[in-house]
Design an enzyme around this catalytic site. Structure first.
Site, short mmCIF file in Angstrom:
data_model
loop_
_atom_site.label_atom_id
_atom_site.label_comp_id
_atom_site.label_asym_id
_atom_site.label_seq_id
_atom_site.Cartn_x
_atom_site.Cartn_y
_atom_site.Cartn_z
N GLU A 95 21.85 -26.55 -27.73
CA GLU A 95 22.39 -27.86 -27.50
C GLU A 95 21.49 -28.92 -27.26
O GLU A 95 21.38 -29.48 -26.38
CB GLU A 95 23.38 -27.82 -26.20
CG GLU A 95 24.56 -26.93 -26.54
CD GLU A 95 25.65 -27.20 -25.30
OE1 GLU A 95 25.29 -27.88 -24.35
OE2 GLU A 95 26.84 -26.74 -25.65
N GLU A 103 29.51 -20.26 -27.99
CA GLU A 103 30.00 -20.71 -26.60
C GLU A 103 31.32 -21.29 -26.93
O GLU A 103 31.54 -22.00 -27.81
CB GLU A 103 29.19 -21.58 -25.57
CG GLU A 103 28.06 -21.20 -25.16
CD GLU A 103 27.24 -22.27 -24.30
OE1 GLU A 103 27.96 -23.36 -23.85
OE2 GLU A 103 26.11 -22.16 -24.25
C1 BGP Z 1 27.07 -25.79 -22.36
C2 BGP Z 1 26.04 -25.14 -22.18
C3 BGP Z 1 26.25 -23.98 -21.16
C4 BGP Z 1 27.13 -24.23 -20.15
C5 BGP Z 1 28.51 -24.76 -20.65
C6 BGP Z 1 29.45 -25.27 -19.72
O1 BGP Z 1 26.77 -27.30 -22.79
O2 BGP Z 1 25.23 -24.87 -23.22
O3 BGP Z 1 24.63 -23.84 -20.38
O4 BGP Z 1 26.74 -24.79 -18.92
O5 BGP Z 1 28.14 -26.05 -21.42
O6 BGP Z 1 29.15 -26.42 -18.99
P1 BGP Z 1 29.42 -26.87 -17.53
O7 BGP Z 1 28.50 -25.88 -16.87
O8 BGP Z 1 28.78 -28.26 -17.38
O9 BGP Z 1 30.59 -26.75 -17.47
#
Ligand code: BGP
Length: 482
Positions: free
Chosen positions: A170, A382
């Site tokens: 990301e 993800e």
């Molecule tokens: C993505 C990231 C992750 C994770 C996920 C959930 O943007 O790659 O590392 O954190 O989002 O986001 P959050 O933890 O802000 O809910």
């Protein structure tokens, strides 16, 4: 498109789950690890929810064997995890730390022993703090060589066992939150010019690493993971359809075109030139970027939500530099780029407690768009639901998570029927872990970890949620029974 009968998922489909070093490992100053930009940033008052840190996280560094055993019992096919740069090269460009390398050797061996394919992210946001001090990290072109040296250390050490590599996680998020919103390190606000320069450095680091990997291990599969948030035009008004086009060029294709074609979208370039925001590009860059683009094997996609694009007049709303980090539903605000677009709420979609839309069909749309525009295979690196979970006598009933994943997998199956070449699906996340800005109460895992925001809370013991057993069955039936 509509098909009478689904062909289902490919035979060798990689059912997986993901994590990132800073969010799970802990052991922040053990075995020679240097401090990272995140170790520093979380200590600035007000930056994270209830001042949470990853100092201990969920202690995966010491409990990785137990975690891998749970994965094996579930039948997980792939585990995506990231490597901490400051664990490998504590000051970013000096000595290599053998103990750091050993930890990931042990983790990889444990996975391989259990027939779990290791999928490694080279950079999931934790940069050695020393590089911030030496030359302001990503702001300097010097980071490109240091990054590639770090990446090569990993490729040389692990590519005999690791065949799936994700270079950047990301890039759009860590640069956007780091240089525009001030919510990630280095905490800069509205530094648009630097935002694009930093991105150019990250593109070069990605490209040179891709080329290096293919020299070291020609049969490795490589790509980077993009946080893809597709947009719907607000309505059929032409100016809103154009707002969506602007949004796509500046918020999506700007990254994906670079990974897949090695060039910036023309309209984005023209816009940046008109605003004097174009980054400095060196003579040889174009050739390197194009070469890397010809070598990537897949587009990595982190998909959580969709948004809406509506025309935003020049005196319209800007960036608010705010986010719902408390889990109090309905506190997110409309943001936008004056003169181009803004992103109002979508009344047709439900949202999570953190105001993220829940839109399974958006996942199919991501796959379709990548297939049409780039014709590349896809790794969903993800996808998941952040929610409050309740621990009741050793049990965690999370039907909302099962429901979320089920509907997303159904749409992914349709994307496969549509002809999209999807190689893997990784949920976020395997165990509960630290949510960068939202503490430990925003849980994503199949495995509950007993801890809360307070560093000394909980036993850190692991408990299987209902979704754990559900996903086990999904894997057993290759996605046939959801
Ligand atoms: C993505 C990231 C992750 C994770 C996920 C959930 O943007 O790659 O590392 O954190 O989002 O986001 P959050 O933890 O802000 O809910």
């Amino acid at each position: 498109m509509y098909f009478e009968k689904s062909k289902g998922f490919p035979k060798d489909f990689l059912w997986g789950s993901a994590s990132a070093a800073y969010q799970v490992e802990g052991a922040w100053n053990e075995d020679g690890k240097g401090p990272s930009n995140w170790d520093e940033f979380v200590r600035i008052p007000g930056k994270t929810f209830k001042a949470t840190t990853g100092d201990k996280a969920v202690d995966h560094y010491h409990r990785y064997k137990e975690d891998v055993a749970l994965m094996a019992e579930m039948g997980l096919k792939t585990y995506r995890f990231s490597i901490s740069w400051p664990r490998i090269i504590p000051d970013g460009n000096g000595e290599v730390n053998e103990k750091g390398l050993q930890f990931y050797d042990d983790l990889i061996n444990e996975l391989v022993k259990n027939n779990i394919v290791p999928m490694v992210t080279v950079y999931h946001w934790d940069m050695p703090q020393a590089l911030e001090e030496q030359y302001h990290g990503w702001e300097s072109r010097r980071i490109v060589d240091d990054f590639v040296r770090y990446a090569k250390v990993l490729f040389e050490r692990y590519s005999d066992r690791v065949k799936h590599w994700i270079i950047m996680n990301e890039q759009n998020v860590f640069t956007g939150l780091g240089w525009n919103a001030g919510m990630h390190p280095p905490g800069k606000v509205d530094d648009q010019k630097m935002f694009y320069q930093v991105n150019h450095h990250a593109f070069m680091a990605h490209a040179k690493s891709v080329i290096a990997l293919k020299e070291i291990c020609p049969d490795a599969k490589v790509g980077s993971s993009f946080a893809f948030t597709p947009a719907y035009a607000f309505d059929r008004k032409p100016e809103n359809a154009m707002a969506k086009m602007d949004y796509d060029d500046l918020e999506n294709f700007y990254w994906m075109d670079m990974y897949a074609y090695g060039r910036y979208p023309r309209a984005a370039r023209a816009y940046l030139e008109s605003k004097d925001l174009m980054p400095v590009i060196e003579d040889e860059d174009e050739e390197i970027l194009k070469k890397a683009a010809s070598l990537i094997d897949f587009m990595g996609v982190n998909y959580y939500r969709t948004c809406v694009a509506e025309y935003n007049p020049i005196d319209g709303v800007g960036a608010t530099h705010e986010m719902n980090t408390t889990g109090k539903k309905g506190t997110a605000k409309v943001q936008g780029v004056p003169g181009l677009y803004k992103n109002p709420a979508n009344e047709f979609l439900p949202t999570t407690d953190w105001d993220w839309t829940i839109d399974p069909m958006g996942l199919r749309m991501c796959c379709r768009q990548i297939t049409s525009r780039y014709d590349l295979p896809i790794v969903i690196s993800e996808n998941g639901l952040g929610a409050f979970d309740k621990f009741e006598d050793g049990e965690i009933h999370d039907p909302y998570r099962i429901d979320y994943l089920k509907h997303h997998i159904e749409e992914l199956k349709k994307a496969c029927d549509d002809g999209c070449r999807v190689l893997a699906y990784c949920t976020w996340s395997y165990t509960d872990l630290l949510s960068w800005l939202n503490g430990y109460q925003k849980r994503y895992g199949f495995v509950y970890v007993d801890r809360e925001e307070d560093e000394n809370s909980g036993t850190l013991n692991r408990y299987k949620k209902d979704s754990y057993y559900w996903y086990k069955h999904v894997i057993e039936t290759n996605g046939e029974e959801l």
